[in-house]
Design a protein around this motif. Structure first.
Motif, short mmCIF file in Angstrom:
data_model
loop_
_atom_site.label_atom_id
_atom_site.label_comp_id
_atom_site.label_asym_id
_atom_site.label_seq_id
_atom_site.Cartn_x
_atom_site.Cartn_y
_atom_site.Cartn_z
N VAL A 265 -12.74 45.94 14.57
CA VAL A 265 -11.73 45.93 13.51
C VAL A 265 -11.61 47.34 12.95
O VAL A 265 -12.63 47.99 12.69
CB VAL A 265 -12.12 44.94 12.39
N PRO A 266 -10.40 47.86 12.77
CA PRO A 266 -10.25 49.19 12.16
C PRO A 266 -10.92 49.23 10.79
O PRO A 266 -10.98 48.22 10.08
CB PRO A 266 -8.73 49.35 12.04
N SER A 267 -11.40 50.42 10.43
CA SER A 267 -12.11 50.54 9.16
C SER A 267 -11.71 51.82 8.44
O SER A 267 -11.21 52.77 9.05
CB SER A 267 -13.63 50.53 9.39
N ILE A 268 -11.91 51.82 7.12
CA ILE A 268 -11.69 53.00 6.29
C ILE A 268 -12.97 53.25 5.49
O ILE A 268 -13.45 52.35 4.79
CB ILE A 268 -10.52 52.81 5.30
N GLU A 269 -13.49 54.46 5.57
CA GLU A 269 -14.68 54.81 4.80
C GLU A 269 -14.27 55.49 3.49
O GLU A 269 -13.37 56.33 3.47
CB GLU A 269 -15.58 55.76 5.60
N LEU A 270 -14.94 55.11 2.42
CA LEU A 270 -14.70 55.69 1.10
C LEU A 270 -15.96 56.39 0.60
O LEU A 270 -17.07 56.06 1.00
CB LEU A 270 -14.32 54.60 0.10
N PHE A 271 -15.76 57.35 -0.30
CA PHE A 271 -16.88 58.05 -0.95
C PHE A 271 -16.70 57.93 -2.46
O PHE A 271 -16.29 58.87 -3.13
CB PHE A 271 -16.88 59.51 -0.50
N PRO A 272 -16.97 56.74 -3.01
CA PRO A 272 -16.83 56.54 -4.45
C PRO A 272 -18.19 56.60 -5.14
O PRO A 272 -19.23 56.36 -4.54
CB PRO A 272 -16.26 55.12 -4.52
N ALA A 273 -18.16 56.89 -6.41
CA ALA A 273 -19.35 56.84 -7.26
C ALA A 273 -18.89 56.65 -8.69
O ALA A 273 -17.70 56.84 -8.99
CB ALA A 273 -20.17 58.13 -7.14
N SER A 274 -19.79 56.28 -9.57
CA SER A 274 -19.42 56.14 -10.98
C SER A 274 -18.90 57.46 -11.53
O SER A 274 -18.03 57.48 -12.41
CB SER A 274 -20.63 55.68 -11.79
#
Length: 497
Positions: A265-274
């Protein structure tokens, strides 16, 4: 093509052009952000203490504002928590994102009216860039699930606080509300096992097209679906077409996920933090995530190898190179100034600037999003030696992501000089102390994502043999207390044979 998917494509192309505009002018974009931050905060307590009115350049800023981590910034944060205004940023924050502390309890990360939209737009733009790149917008007509914390918020001196994912749940745009799962009531369930069961009940009969969350939590959701239906997730949700994740490295999970889903399945990586939404994957066929240079965050970078020197060089975006490990330092429109997030990044490209998260500047374990640090395991071990009257030569901790049976766990490799009377009692004590110090780890244990830690004894002089085998015996070389992989663990196991 539905009206909603058609509109999504138009909006996606608009955002794509916007993104290309600032990404093609990285230095200019960052300089503009820097000037806005300094101007807006010059009359705050922090701004006055650091003579923001005299700062004309990023070089001035580096001279006048030292790098701080949360503990060093805490005297200012405490004033904000007490309800005082104009301390780190004009006025008061809208929220505090409450996270696990590193040395002295919880951390309260401010979220302001200026910073809050950047968290929301980060996730939105990641999806829109995916639509613009692939042309695939059909998934917007299906149901989307975001596995996240409870949206219930507490209050501290008139400011609401909660986990970032729970706060963000209050900002889901109206056009997604009908598509969004789980329901508000289900999302508010505190017990993770009960919550997962409720989510499964709500989603099994739905046309799920997007699933998002930290991989370890999503994996549990998938496994329970299989247990309940006997079918692969891809059969249960035949139109499931996009997986969105962040928080931990997905690669150790990828094979397991594809098996549970039954297909890729295609995926998207995120780089979130508070502290900020820093980057997202903007290209399916390129390594790294696009660093968000226009989102109210001014970035500085320090080579990781120089970070602990007396006066390390602070680089701005136009000065970084690819394939170099940098500590990422941020100044934000939430009032974090020259803030050491603790993450290390490596640039995979500079046209545009894309990064991967390469680790932490200090050793840690966060294979499941738990963010366990050295201080926590060392404190637990120190108390245990007193409680159980044993002695150790050395120890290190590593994640066991793919055990032969049962749930994953933290594996503590301990070389004893004098063994305790009961290893099971020691294991239970260490695990309890770690949970008391780290709320993320506690959540994973209570949610049955992880089982309690396991102790593996290392033969006498086993650690010395390991250090010798890698050419680092003696001198200033030390065994890392924690690792986020099993490189050391695997070598220790070989030496036991």
């Amino acid at each position: 093509m539905s009206l909603k998917s058609f509109a999504a494509k138009i909006f996606a192309n608009y955002i794509k052009h916007q993104t290309q505009s600032w990404a093609s002018k990285p230095v200019e974009t960052q300089q503009k952000v820097f000037q806005q931050l300094i101007q807006q905060a010059k009359n705050t307590s922090f701004g006055k203490d650091h003579s923001f009115d005299k700062i004309q350049s990023t070089q001035d800023f580096a001279q006048q504002v030292p790098i701080r981590d949360y503990e060093e910034l805490k005297p200012y944060v405490n004033q904000v928590v007490e309800g005082k205004e104009n301390i780190l940023w004009p006025g008061k924050p809208l929220y505090f994102a409450k996270t696990s502390g590193t040395t002295s309890g919880a951390k309260y990360i401010p979220l302001t009216k200026e910073s809050m939209p950047t968290h929301i737009n980060g996730a939105r733009n990641a999806i829109l860039n995916y639509i613009a790149e692939t042309g695939n917008a059909d998934f917007v007509d299906g149901k989307m699930i975001f596995l996240q914390g409870s949206p219930k918020l507490d209050s501290k001196n008139g400011i609401q606080l909660g986990r970032l994912s729970g706060i963000v749940a209050h900002f889901v745009p109206s056009y997604l509300q009908k598509n969004r799962l789980p329901s508000w009531d289900t999302n508010c369930i505190e017990d993770w096992e009960d919550k997962i069961e409720a989510i499964i009940e709500e989603t099994l009969a739905e046309n799920m097209t997007v699933i998002s969350g930290i991989p370890s939590w999503v994996q549990m959701y998938f496994e329970k679906i299989y247990q309940k239906t006997g079918k692969k997730v891809g059969e249960v949700f035949p139109e499931f077409d996009l997986f969105i994740y962040g928080g931990v490295n997905f690669e150790p999970y990828r094979a397991k996920f594809e098996n549970l889903i039954g297909r890729k399945v295609p995926s998207i990586e995120l780089f979130p933090a508070s502290e900020g939404f820093f980057a997202y994957q903007d290209k399916q066929d390129e390594k790294g995530m696009l660093l968000r240079l226009n989102s109210g965050i001014f970035y500085e970078f320090i080579k990781a190898e120089d970070f602990f020197s007396e006066n390390p060089q602070r680089l701005t975006i136009g000065e970084v190179e690819t394939n170099v490990n940098y500590v990422m330092v941020i100044s934000t429109n939430a009032g974090l100034w020259a803030y050491n997030l603790g993450d290390t990044v490596m640039f995979t490209n500079t046209k545009p600037y894309r990064v991967i998260v390469s680790g932490r500047i200090k050793h840690f374990t966060s294979a499941f999003g738990e963010h366990v640090i050295a201080k926590e395991v060392e404190a637990a071990m120190s108390e245990a030696t007193k409680e159980f009257n044993f002695q150790i030569a050395e120890f290190t901790v590593a994640p066991q992501i793919n055990p032969k049976e049962g749930l994953p766990y933290h594996e503590w490799f301990i070389e004893f000089e004098k063994e305790p009377e009961s290893l099971p009692k020691l294991s239970a004590f260490l695990d309890r102390r770690l949970q008391e110090q780290n709320s993320y780890y506690k959540d994973l244990i209570e949610g049955n994502i992880l089982k309690p830690l396991v102790i593996s004894t290392v033969k006498k002089e086993g650690f010395q043999q390991y250090m010798k085998s890698i050419g680092k015996l003696g001198g200033q070389n030390k065994i890392p207390r924690l690792a986020n992989d099993r490189k050391i663990a695997d070598e220790l196991e070989k030496l036991q044979q």
